[in-house]
Design a protein around this motif. Structure first.
Motif, mmCIF file in Angstrom:
data_model
loop_
_atom_site.group_PDB
_atom_site.id
_atom_site.type_symbol
_atom_site.label_atom_id
_atom_site.label_comp_id
_atom_site.label_asym_id
_atom_site.label_seq_id
_atom_site.Cartn_x
_atom_site.Cartn_y
_atom_site.Cartn_z
ATOM 1 N N ALA A 1 0.838 -1.200 0.000
ATOM 2 C CA ALA A 1 0.000 0.000 0.000
ATOM 3 C C ALA A 1 0.877 1.256 0.000
ATOM 4 N N LEU A 2 1.966 1.237 0.779
ATOM 5 C CA LEU A 2 2.889 2.380 0.806
ATOM 6 C C LEU A 2 3.539 2.583 -0.559
ATOM 7 N N ALA A 3 3.918 1.476 -1.218
ATOM 8 C CA ALA A 3 4.559 1.581 -2.533
ATOM 9 C C ALA A 3 3.621 2.223 -3.551
ATOM 10 N N ILE A 4 2.337 1.857 -3.491
ATOM 11 C CA ILE A 4 1.352 2.443 -4.409
ATOM 12 C C ILE A 4 1.227 3.943 -4.153
ATOM 13 N N LEU A 5 1.121 4.321 -2.886
ATOM 14 C CA LEU A 5 0.929 5.733 -2.545
ATOM 15 C C LEU A 5 2.197 6.566 -2.725
ATOM 16 N N ALA A 6 3.350 5.917 -2.701
ATOM 17 C CA ALA A 6 4.598 6.651 -2.926
ATOM 18 C C ALA A 6 4.696 7.120 -4.370
ATOM 19 N N ALA A 7 4.118 6.339 -5.263
ATOM 20 C CA ALA A 7 4.263 6.611 -6.692
ATOM 21 C C ALA A 7 3.083 7.342 -7.308
ATOM 22 N N SER A 8 2.006 7.503 -6.561
ATOM 23 C CA SER A 8 0.822 8.148 -7.143
ATOM 24 C C SER A 8 0.006 8.809 -6.041
ATOM 25 N N SER A 9 -0.900 9.668 -6.452
ATOM 26 C CA SER A 9 -1.773 10.329 -5.484
ATOM 27 C C SER A 9 -2.996 9.446 -5.228
ATOM 28 N N PRO A 10 -3.694 9.667 -4.116
ATOM 29 C CA PRO A 10 -4.924 8.910 -3.872
ATOM 30 C C PRO A 10 -5.909 9.008 -5.035
ATOM 31 N N ASN A 11 -6.017 10.190 -5.637
ATOM 32 C CA ASN A 11 -6.948 10.364 -6.756
ATOM 33 C C ASN A 11 -6.581 9.508 -7.958
ATOM 34 N N ILE B 1 7.805 16.476 -12.582
ATOM 35 C CA ILE B 1 9.221 16.618 -12.258
ATOM 36 C C ILE B 1 9.711 18.040 -12.509
ATOM 37 N N THR B 2 10.427 18.578 -11.568
ATOM 38 C CA THR B 2 11.198 19.786 -11.846
ATOM 39 C C THR B 2 12.651 19.383 -11.638
ATOM 40 N N THR B 3 13.555 20.111 -12.190
ATOM 41 C CA THR B 3 14.940 19.669 -12.094
ATOM 42 C C THR B 3 15.577 20.097 -10.786
ATOM 43 N N ASN C 1 16.285 19.593 -6.981
ATOM 44 C CA ASN C 1 16.298 20.575 -5.889
ATOM 45 C C ASN C 1 16.366 19.914 -4.523
ATOM 46 N N ASP C 2 15.835 18.676 -4.447
ATOM 47 C CA ASP C 2 15.848 17.951 -3.174
ATOM 48 C C ASP C 2 15.621 16.466 -3.431
ATOM 49 N N VAL C 3 15.642 15.668 -2.358
ATOM 50 C CA VAL C 3 15.497 14.218 -2.487
ATOM 51 C C VAL C 3 14.089 13.848 -2.974
ATOM 52 N N ASP C 4 13.089 14.585 -2.518
ATOM 53 C CA ASP C 4 11.711 14.299 -2.917
ATOM 54 C C ASP C 4 11.581 14.310 -4.436
ATOM 55 N N GLU C 5 12.163 15.300 -5.086
ATOM 56 C CA GLU C 5 12.089 15.377 -6.549
ATOM 57 C C GLU C 5 12.813 14.204 -7.200
ATOM 58 N N ALA C 6 13.937 13.805 -6.613
ATOM 59 C CA ALA C 6 14.679 12.659 -7.147
ATOM 60 C C ALA C 6 13.862 11.378 -7.014
ATOM 61 N N VAL C 7 13.179 11.208 -5.868
ATOM 62 C CA VAL C 7 12.322 10.036 -5.663
ATOM 63 C C VAL C 7 11.189 10.022 -6.692
ATOM 64 N N LYS C 8 10.538 11.157 -6.877
ATOM 65 C CA LYS C 8 9.427 11.249 -7.835
ATOM 66 C C LYS C 8 9.889 10.922 -9.250
ATOM 67 N N TYR C 9 11.074 11.446 -9.620
ATOM 68 C CA TYR C 9 11.602 11.174 -10.956
ATOM 69 C C TYR C 9 11.879 9.675 -11.112
ATOM 70 N N GLY C 10 12.521 9.080 -10.084
ATOM 71 C CA GLY C 10 12.813 7.658 -10.125
ATOM 72 C C GLY C 10 11.561 6.811 -10.239
ATOM 73 N N LYS D 1 8.711 7.733 -11.489
ATOM 74 C CA LYS D 1 8.133 7.938 -12.823
ATOM 75 C C LYS D 1 8.825 7.022 -13.844
ATOM 76 N N GLN D 2 10.168 6.922 -13.733
ATOM 77 C CA GLN D 2 10.907 6.045 -14.641
ATOM 78 C C GLN D 2 10.558 4.568 -14.416
ATOM 79 N N LEU D 3 10.392 4.203 -13.162
ATOM 80 C CA LEU D 3 10.115 2.801 -12.833
ATOM 81 C C LEU D 3 8.738 2.333 -13.290
ATOM 82 N N ILE D 4 7.757 3.231 -13.255
ATOM 83 C CA ILE D 4 6.396 2.791 -13.589
ATOM 84 C C ILE D 4 5.960 3.177 -15.002
ATOM 85 N N SER D 5 6.873 3.801 -15.760
ATOM 86 C CA SER D 5 6.488 4.178 -17.131
ATOM 87 C C SER D 5 6.742 3.032 -18.100
#
Length: 199
Positions: A86-96, A145-147, A184-193, A195-199
Motif C-alpha cells: 500500500a505504501l509503494a502504491i501511494l509513494a508513486a501516485s496520489s490517492p486520486n 518533475i522539476t529539475t 532541488n531535493d530528495v523528494d524530486e529525485a524520488v518522484k523522478y525515479g 516515474k521512470q520505474l512505472i512508465s
C-alpha cells in the motif's frame, strides 16, 4: 488509536520520519515517501497516522493528509495487500490517481507497483470499485518533475525506492537516467525515479 501526531519533524530516513512531540517522545513513523515532508524538517508538522499491531511489532504509519491515510486504510483491507504494498502504491501516485485506476478498472496501472501482480490488481478493483470517491482534478500530479541538484539526492532517493520494494536490478536501470538530471531535493529525485520505474 492515533488519529494524528503533531510535533517537530526531527529526522527523515528512506522508510520513515521521526516526529518529537511536546512531551519529548520521538515517534518513528513509516511513510509512503518520507521526503514529501522534507520542507517541514525542524518545524512543527501534523502527520495523519494509523497504528498497525502485528505479533512481532507495532508499526505507526503516517500520511501527509487524511485522504492519503484513507486510501492506505482502504488498500490494506484488500486480500493480498499489506502495508508495504500500500505504501509503494501511494509513494508513486496520489490517492486520486489510484481511485481513478480503480473506477476505470485499469489493472495495468496497478500492476506497475512492486508486489502487485495481475491477480492482486484485479482484487483491488473488485473490492474497492464504487467504494472510493474521486475528488477534484489534480493540478499537479505527484510525479511531475522539476529539475534539481547533486548525486547525494540521487543516492538517498535510490535508498528510498529500495525500501519501497524495488530490486537493485530495477534501480540500476533508472540510476543512470537519474544521474543525468539535477534535483532541488530528495523528494524530486524520488518522484523522478518512480516515474521512470512505472512508465
Amino acid at each position: 488509536m492515533y488519529a494524528y501526531i503533531s510535533g517537530k519533524l526531527t529526522a527523515l530516513h528512506p522508510t520513515h520520519i521521526v516526529v518529537e512531540t511536546s512531551s519529548g517522545v520521538g515517534y518513528e513513523i513509516q511513510t509512503p515517501n518520507s521526503y514529501r515532508f522534507q520542507k517541514h524538517l525542524d518545524h512543527t508538522v501534523k502527520v495523519y497516522t494509523s497504528l498497525i499491531v502485528r505479533e512481532d511489532a507495532q508499526l505507526l504509519y503516517g500520511f501527509i493528509d487524511q485522504e492519503e491515510k484513507d486510501m492506505f486504510l482502504s488498500l490494506i483491507k484488500v486480500t493480498g495487500i499489506g502495508p508495504k504494498s500500500a505504501l509503494a502504491i501511494l509513494a508513486a501516485s496520489s490517492p486520486n490517481e489510484v481511485k481513478r485506476a480503480i473506477e476505470n478498472e485499469n489493472d495495468a496501472y496497478l500492476t506497475q507497483f512492486p508486489g502487485i501482480g495481475k491477480k492482486t490488481a484485479r482484487q483491488i478493483v473488485l473490492d474497492l470499485k464504487g467504494k472510493v470517491v474521486v475528488t477534484e482534478e489534480i493540478s499537479e500530479g505527484l510525479l511531475n518533475i522539476t529539475t534539481s541538484q547533486d548525486d547525494h539526492y540521487v543516492q538517498e532517493a535510490l535508498l528510498a525506492l529500495e525500501a519501497l520494494g524495488y530490486s537493485k536490478r530495477e534501480l540500476k536501470k533508472v540510476e543512470k537516467a537519474m544521474q543525468q538530471q539535477t534535483f532541488n531535493d530528495v523528494d524530486e529525485a524520488v518522484k523522478y525515479g518512480l516515474k521512470q520505474l512505472i512508465s
